[in-house]
Design an enzyme around this catalytic site. Structure first.
Site, PDB file in Angstrom:
ATOM      1  N   THR A 154      64.065  27.284 -14.814  1.00 10.17           N
ATOM      2  CA  THR A 154      64.821  28.514 -14.611  1.00 10.17           C
ATOM      3  C   THR A 154      64.064  29.438 -13.662  1.00 10.17           C
ATOM      4  O   THR A 154      62.871  29.284 -13.417  1.00 10.17           O
ATOM      5  CB  THR A 154      65.057  29.246 -15.939  1.00 10.17           C
ATOM      6  OG1 THR A 154      63.790  29.711 -16.439  1.00 10.17           O
ATOM      7  CG2 THR A 154      65.704  28.332 -16.966  1.00 10.17           C
ATOM      8  N   ASP A 202      56.698  30.550 -22.283  1.00 10.88           N
ATOM      9  CA  ASP A 202      55.540  30.587 -21.391  1.00 10.88           C
ATOM     10  C   ASP A 202      54.474  31.546 -21.924  1.00 10.88           C
ATOM     11  O   ASP A 202      53.546  31.907 -21.200  1.00 10.88           O
ATOM     12  CB  ASP A 202      55.956  31.004 -19.970  1.00 10.88           C
ATOM     13  CG  ASP A 202      56.423  32.449 -19.885  1.00 10.88           C
ATOM     14  OD1 ASP A 202      56.897  32.987 -20.915  1.00 10.88           O
ATOM     15  OD2 ASP A 202      56.303  33.056 -18.798  1.00 10.88           O
ATOM     16  N   LYS A 225      52.841  42.309 -29.167  1.00 15.01           N
ATOM     17  CA  LYS A 225      52.022  43.175 -30.009  1.00 15.01           C
ATOM     18  C   LYS A 225      52.092  42.725 -31.468  1.00 15.01           C
ATOM     19  O   LYS A 225      53.163  42.398 -31.973  1.00 15.01           O
ATOM     20  CB  LYS A 225      52.485  44.622 -29.889  1.00 15.01           C
ATOM     21  CG  LYS A 225      52.266  45.213 -28.498  1.00 15.01           C
ATOM     22  CD  LYS A 225      52.712  46.666 -28.444  1.00 15.01           C
ATOM     23  CE  LYS A 225      52.490  47.248 -27.042  1.00 15.01           C
ATOM     24  NZ  LYS A 225      52.937  48.663 -26.961  1.00 15.01           N
ATOM     25  N   ASP A 283      62.072  36.504 -26.375  1.00 17.24           N
ATOM     26  CA  ASP A 283      61.116  37.599 -26.283  1.00 17.24           C
ATOM     27  C   ASP A 283      59.915  37.283 -27.177  1.00 17.24           C
ATOM     28  O   ASP A 283      60.077  37.057 -28.375  1.00 17.24           O
ATOM     29  CB  ASP A 283      61.782  38.900 -26.738  1.00 17.24           C
ATOM     30  CG  ASP A 283      60.972  40.137 -26.378  1.00 17.24           C
ATOM     31  OD1 ASP A 283      59.727  40.048 -26.399  1.00 17.24           O
ATOM     32  OD2 ASP A 283      61.577  41.182 -26.088  1.00 17.24           O
ATOM     33  N   GLU A 314      73.045  27.423 -27.862  1.00 17.69           N
ATOM     34  CA  GLU A 314      71.941  27.944 -27.071  1.00 17.69           C
ATOM     35  C   GLU A 314      71.842  29.444 -27.311  1.00 17.69           C
ATOM     36  O   GLU A 314      72.814  30.180 -27.091  1.00 17.69           O
ATOM     37  CB  GLU A 314      72.129  27.656 -25.584  1.00 17.69           C
ATOM     38  CG  GLU A 314      70.945  28.124 -24.748  1.00 17.69           C
ATOM     39  CD  GLU A 314      70.994  27.646 -23.305  1.00 17.69           C
ATOM     40  OE1 GLU A 314      70.243  28.196 -22.483  1.00 17.69           O
ATOM     41  OE2 GLU A 314      71.783  26.732 -23.004  1.00 17.69           O
ATOM     42  N   PHE A 355      63.321  32.490 -14.305  1.00 17.48           N
ATOM     43  CA  PHE A 355      62.319  33.151 -15.140  1.00 17.48           C
ATOM     44  C   PHE A 355      61.089  32.266 -15.305  1.00 17.48           C
ATOM     45  O   PHE A 355      59.953  32.732 -15.234  1.00 17.48           O
ATOM     46  CB  PHE A 355      62.936  33.472 -16.505  1.00 17.48           C
ATOM     47  CG  PHE A 355      61.967  34.072 -17.482  1.00 17.48           C
ATOM     48  CD1 PHE A 355      61.740  35.436 -17.508  1.00 17.48           C
ATOM     49  CD2 PHE A 355      61.279  33.277 -18.379  1.00 17.48           C
ATOM     50  CE1 PHE A 355      60.837  36.000 -18.405  1.00 17.48           C
ATOM     51  CE2 PHE A 355      60.369  33.816 -19.287  1.00 17.48           C
ATOM     52  CZ  PHE A 355      60.157  35.198 -19.291  1.00 17.48           C
ATOM     53  N   GLU A 356      61.323  30.976 -15.513  1.00 20.46           N
ATOM     54  CA  GLU A 356      60.212  30.046 -15.704  1.00 20.46           C
ATOM     55  C   GLU A 356      59.375  29.933 -14.438  1.00 20.46           C
ATOM     56  O   GLU A 356      58.134  29.904 -14.494  1.00 20.46           O
ATOM     57  CB  GLU A 356      60.751  28.673 -16.109  1.00 20.46           C
ATOM     58  CG  GLU A 356      59.689  27.658 -16.424  1.00 20.46           C
ATOM     59  CD  GLU A 356      60.271  26.357 -16.941  1.00 20.46           C
ATOM     60  OE1 GLU A 356      59.486  25.426 -17.217  1.00 20.46           O
ATOM     61  OE2 GLU A 356      61.509  26.266 -17.086  1.00 20.46           O
TER      62      GLU A 356
END
Length: 241
Positions: A219, A182, A150, A146, A71, A221-222
């Site tokens: 998660t 996402d 840009k 990440d 992972e 974050f999700e």
């Protein structure tokens, strides 16, 4: 942060080759809590792995013969620990450079009595390229990397044709390559890159995105992304023989 020779190294590659490829992620040395520090001090000698780009890893010895999933980037480790607990017959080699996350995952694994988790410190590209043999992995997970949104930074994205080729070499036939993001433009990028590699088959019947597998927990974050209206995409590919 830690006494010399104790805990994860600030730079595991120190003293090794100076050549650098695009890193799989950037070092983040944010605040480490007391509990995370104690977990690192106590458990790193037993469960920690330094990615020095020089020392071959014997996964069979490291995980007592279990099949191993790598992972890359695990945040604070909650989802990683949950997946490891749900599948104790599989070893999880979790690679990141975020010291608080490393400590937290070790703490969670210890609290749950898990013996199938190892935490690797450093750049996972070096781990794949220089420390693992062909066909060594039963799976690869890259969750919420990440997106480098840009255009001029797209070359820094982890999921690139060269990385997918390296992953194909290290994954055993039948192994699963599972990504999630996402960020819709990155999801489309991932889909194009993975569909374009002849060594992988898309498990989605229509050649598109897959439903979120039940074994991948939501998660923190999700949840934050979903709360902002982001659409989470899963990509699940199988390594062909």
């Amino acid at each position: 942060m830690f006494p010399p020779g104790v805990g994860p190294a600030a730079d595991p590659t120190e003293g090794g080759p100076t050549e650098r490829a695009i890193r799989s992620f950037q070092p983040r040395r944010s605040r480490v809590t007391h509990a995370q520090r104690q977990a690192l001090l106590r458990l790193w000698p037993r469960w920690g792995v330094e990615i020095d780009g020089r020392t071959p890893l014997d996964l069979g010895e490291l995980f007592d013969g279990r099949p191993v999933v790598l992972e890359i980037g695990f945040g604070m480790g909650e989802a990683t620990a949950a997946m490891a607990a749900a599948d104790p017959a599989t070893g999880v080699l979790a690679a990141d450079v975020h010291t608080p996350g490393q400590g937290n995952l070790l703490r969670l694994a210890d609290q749950a009595g898990l013996d199938n988790v190892r935490v690797a410190n450093g750049d996972a590209i070096l781990l794949l390229r220089d420390m693992l043999p062909a066909g060594a992995l039963a799976g690869l997970r890259v969750f919420f990397p990440d997106p480098w949104p840009k255009t001029r930074h797209h070359k820094r994205r982890l999921i690139q044709p060269a990385f997918v080729e390296l992953a194909a070499e290290r994954l055993a036939p039948g192994a699963t390559f599972h990504c999630a993001t996402d960020w819709e433009p990155y999801a489309e990028w991932m889909l194009e890159v993975l569909n374009g590699h002849e060594g992988f088959a898309n498990t989605a019947p229509d050649g598109g995105f897959a439903p979120r597998p039940a074994h991948r927990p939501l998660t923190r974050f999700e949840r934050q992304g979903l709360a902002k209206g982001h659409r989470v995409r899963d990509l699940v590919f199988r390594r062909l023989p």
